[in-house]
Design an enzyme around this catalytic site. Structure first.
Site, PDB file in Angstrom:
ATOM      1  N   ASP A  22      44.735 -40.195 -24.572  1.00 35.74           N
ATOM      2  CA  ASP A  22      44.081 -40.596 -25.816  1.00 35.74           C
ATOM      3  C   ASP A  22      43.943 -39.417 -26.783  1.00 35.74           C
ATOM      4  O   ASP A  22      43.806 -38.270 -26.367  1.00 35.74           O
ATOM      5  CB  ASP A  22      42.693 -41.184 -25.490  1.00 35.74           C
ATOM      6  CG  ASP A  22      42.115 -41.960 -26.664  1.00 35.74           C
ATOM      7  OD1 ASP A  22      42.887 -42.375 -27.547  1.00 35.74           O
ATOM      8  OD2 ASP A  22      40.883 -42.142 -26.699  1.00 35.74           O
ATOM      9  N   ASN A  24      46.017 -39.121 -29.811  1.00 32.14           N
ATOM     10  CA  ASN A  24      47.220 -38.824 -30.603  1.00 32.14           C
ATOM     11  C   ASN A  24      46.949 -38.967 -32.102  1.00 32.14           C
ATOM     12  O   ASN A  24      47.382 -38.138 -32.905  1.00 32.14           O
ATOM     13  CB  ASN A  24      48.348 -39.802 -30.247  1.00 32.14           C
ATOM     14  CG  ASN A  24      48.837 -39.634 -28.832  1.00 32.14           C
ATOM     15  OD1 ASN A  24      48.485 -38.663 -28.166  1.00 32.14           O
ATOM     16  ND2 ASN A  24      49.638 -40.575 -28.371  1.00 32.14           N
ATOM     17  N   ARG A  35      50.005 -40.831 -38.073  1.00 34.55           N
ATOM     18  CA  ARG A  35      49.585 -41.026 -36.680  1.00 34.55           C
ATOM     19  C   ARG A  35      50.773 -41.002 -35.710  1.00 34.55           C
ATOM     20  O   ARG A  35      50.672 -40.496 -34.589  1.00 34.55           O
ATOM     21  CB  ARG A  35      48.829 -42.353 -36.528  1.00 34.55           C
ATOM     22  CG  ARG A  35      47.457 -42.369 -37.188  1.00 34.55           C
ATOM     23  CD  ARG A  35      46.818 -43.751 -37.047  1.00 34.55           C
ATOM     24  NE  ARG A  35      46.701 -44.157 -35.656  1.00 34.55           N
ATOM     25  CZ  ARG A  35      45.668 -43.840 -34.865  1.00 34.55           C
ATOM     26  NH1 ARG A  35      44.655 -43.144 -35.340  1.00 34.55           N
ATOM     27  NH2 ARG A  35      45.656 -44.236 -33.618  1.00 34.55           N
ATOM     28  N   ASN A  70      45.863 -52.757 -27.858  1.00 40.60           N
ATOM     29  CA  ASN A  70      46.540 -51.985 -28.908  1.00 40.60           C
ATOM     30  C   ASN A  70      47.366 -52.872 -29.850  1.00 40.60           C
ATOM     31  O   ASN A  70      47.759 -52.429 -30.932  1.00 40.60           O
ATOM     32  CB  ASN A  70      47.418 -50.875 -28.314  1.00 40.60           C
ATOM     33  CG  ASN A  70      46.634 -49.721 -27.711  1.00 40.60           C
ATOM     34  OD1 ASN A  70      47.060 -49.101 -26.736  1.00 40.60           O
ATOM     35  ND2 ASN A  70      45.473 -49.407 -28.294  1.00 40.60           N
ATOM     36  N   ARG A  73      46.304 -53.073 -33.550  1.00 37.60           N
ATOM     37  CA  ARG A  73      46.520 -51.995 -34.541  1.00 37.60           C
ATOM     38  C   ARG A  73      47.433 -52.510 -35.655  1.00 37.60           C
ATOM     39  O   ARG A  73      48.075 -53.541 -35.511  1.00 37.60           O
ATOM     40  CB  ARG A  73      47.154 -50.794 -33.838  1.00 37.60           C
ATOM     41  CG  ARG A  73      46.198 -50.195 -32.837  1.00 37.60           C
ATOM     42  CD  ARG A  73      46.718 -48.891 -32.284  1.00 37.60           C
ATOM     43  NE  ARG A  73      45.718 -48.338 -31.393  1.00 37.60           N
ATOM     44  CZ  ARG A  73      45.667 -47.074 -31.022  1.00 37.60           C
ATOM     45  NH1 ARG A  73      46.576 -46.223 -31.451  1.00 37.60           N
ATOM     46  NH2 ARG A  73      44.722 -46.653 -30.220  1.00 37.60           N
TER      47      ARG A  73
END
Ligand code: IPE
Ligand code: IPE
Ligand code: MG
Length: 238
Positions: A22, A24, A35, A70, A73
């Site tokens: 975790d 990044n 990102r 995820n 996102r």
């Protein structure tokens, strides 16, 4: 040279370590980069981690690469993560094979983009005879889904009146056949499990580290193992 390296007891090396990679996004944001740049740099950390794990005699490394949550996102970040994963396997499969690393996938294949699914399956097939270390990629993984999928898998072959047991369910989880998780590391300073290996972490030692994943190096691994070795694992005994 890490000050922890020399302090590690070679007789109590964890067999299976699981890592929530975790931080990044924050790594990239700190540098005013997109990102995705953080995800790319994060992927570069995996090979040195595996080299160090092999040297230490660790037998299995589980890496949380994409959670079922995820998917929430932004679409573009999700797409870039799938592209990166594909690129990662395409570019590294030969070296993974040479290093005698066996790839396993934990997670649901249902929502995986077909091309990603193919590439993961190929990596699993091409490395299935490798024996040095197992690299368990947790992709499209959720701990709750792992348990539900396992129960459903078991139900398919259930005999009338047969009851489920801990052992039977374990044989139907994605991680079937892997040793117990001894050590779970989460980077980025968050203190939560985020639906990672819920069942498998039952008796794991948890180590939370402040480092953002793209900055994780061999020294952090030694430090986590050193911390693990200071714990007294009682498993309910006294
Ligand atoms: C972990 O880094 C990688 C994935 C979840 C794919 P993040 O992307 O969660 O980074 P932060 O937590 O936003 O910094
Ligand atoms: C967990 O990290 C998932 C992976 C590292 C792949 P997240 O960044 O998604 O977790 P939360 O949202 O902070 O709990
Ligand atoms: Mg995160």
């Amino acid at each position: 040279m890490s000050r922890y390296k020399g302090l590690i007891n070679p007789d109590i090396i964890p067999k299976h370590i699981a890592i929530i990679m975790d931080g990044n996004g924050r790594w990239a944001q700190k540098r005013s980069l997109p990102r995705t740049e953080g995800h790319k740099r994060g992927a570069d950390v995996i090979e040195p981690l595996m080299d160090a794990s092999i040297k230490l005699g660790i037998k299995t490394v589980s890496l949380f690469a994409f959670s079922v949550e995820n998917w929430s996102r932004p679409k573009l970040e999700v797409k870039e993560l799938w592209d990166l994963l594909k690129y990662y396997f395409q570019n590294n499969i030969e070296r993974i094979k040479k290093k005698n690393i066996r790839i396993i996938h934990s997670g649901s294949t249902r929502r995986l983009p077909p091309s990603t699914k193919k590439i993961i399956q190929n990596a699993v097939d091409e490395t299935k005879k490798n024996r040095k270390i197992v690299l368990n990629f947790c992709v499209n993984y959720g701990g709750r889904q792992d348990i539900v999928d396992g129960v459903n898998k078991w139900l398919k072959n259930r005999k009338p009146d047969e009851q489920l047991s801990v052992k039977k369910l374990e044989r139907n989880l994605y991680t079937s056949g892997l040793p117990e998780v001894d050590l779970m590391i989460r980077t980025s300073g968050e203190f939560r499990i985020s639906n990672f290996l819920l069942w498998q972490l039952a008796y794991a030692e948890l180590v939370f580290m402040d480092v953002l994943w793209p900055d994780f190096n061999e020294s952090h691994l030694y430090e986590a193992i050193y911390q693990y070795q200071q714990r007294e694992r009682r498993f309910g005994k006294i």
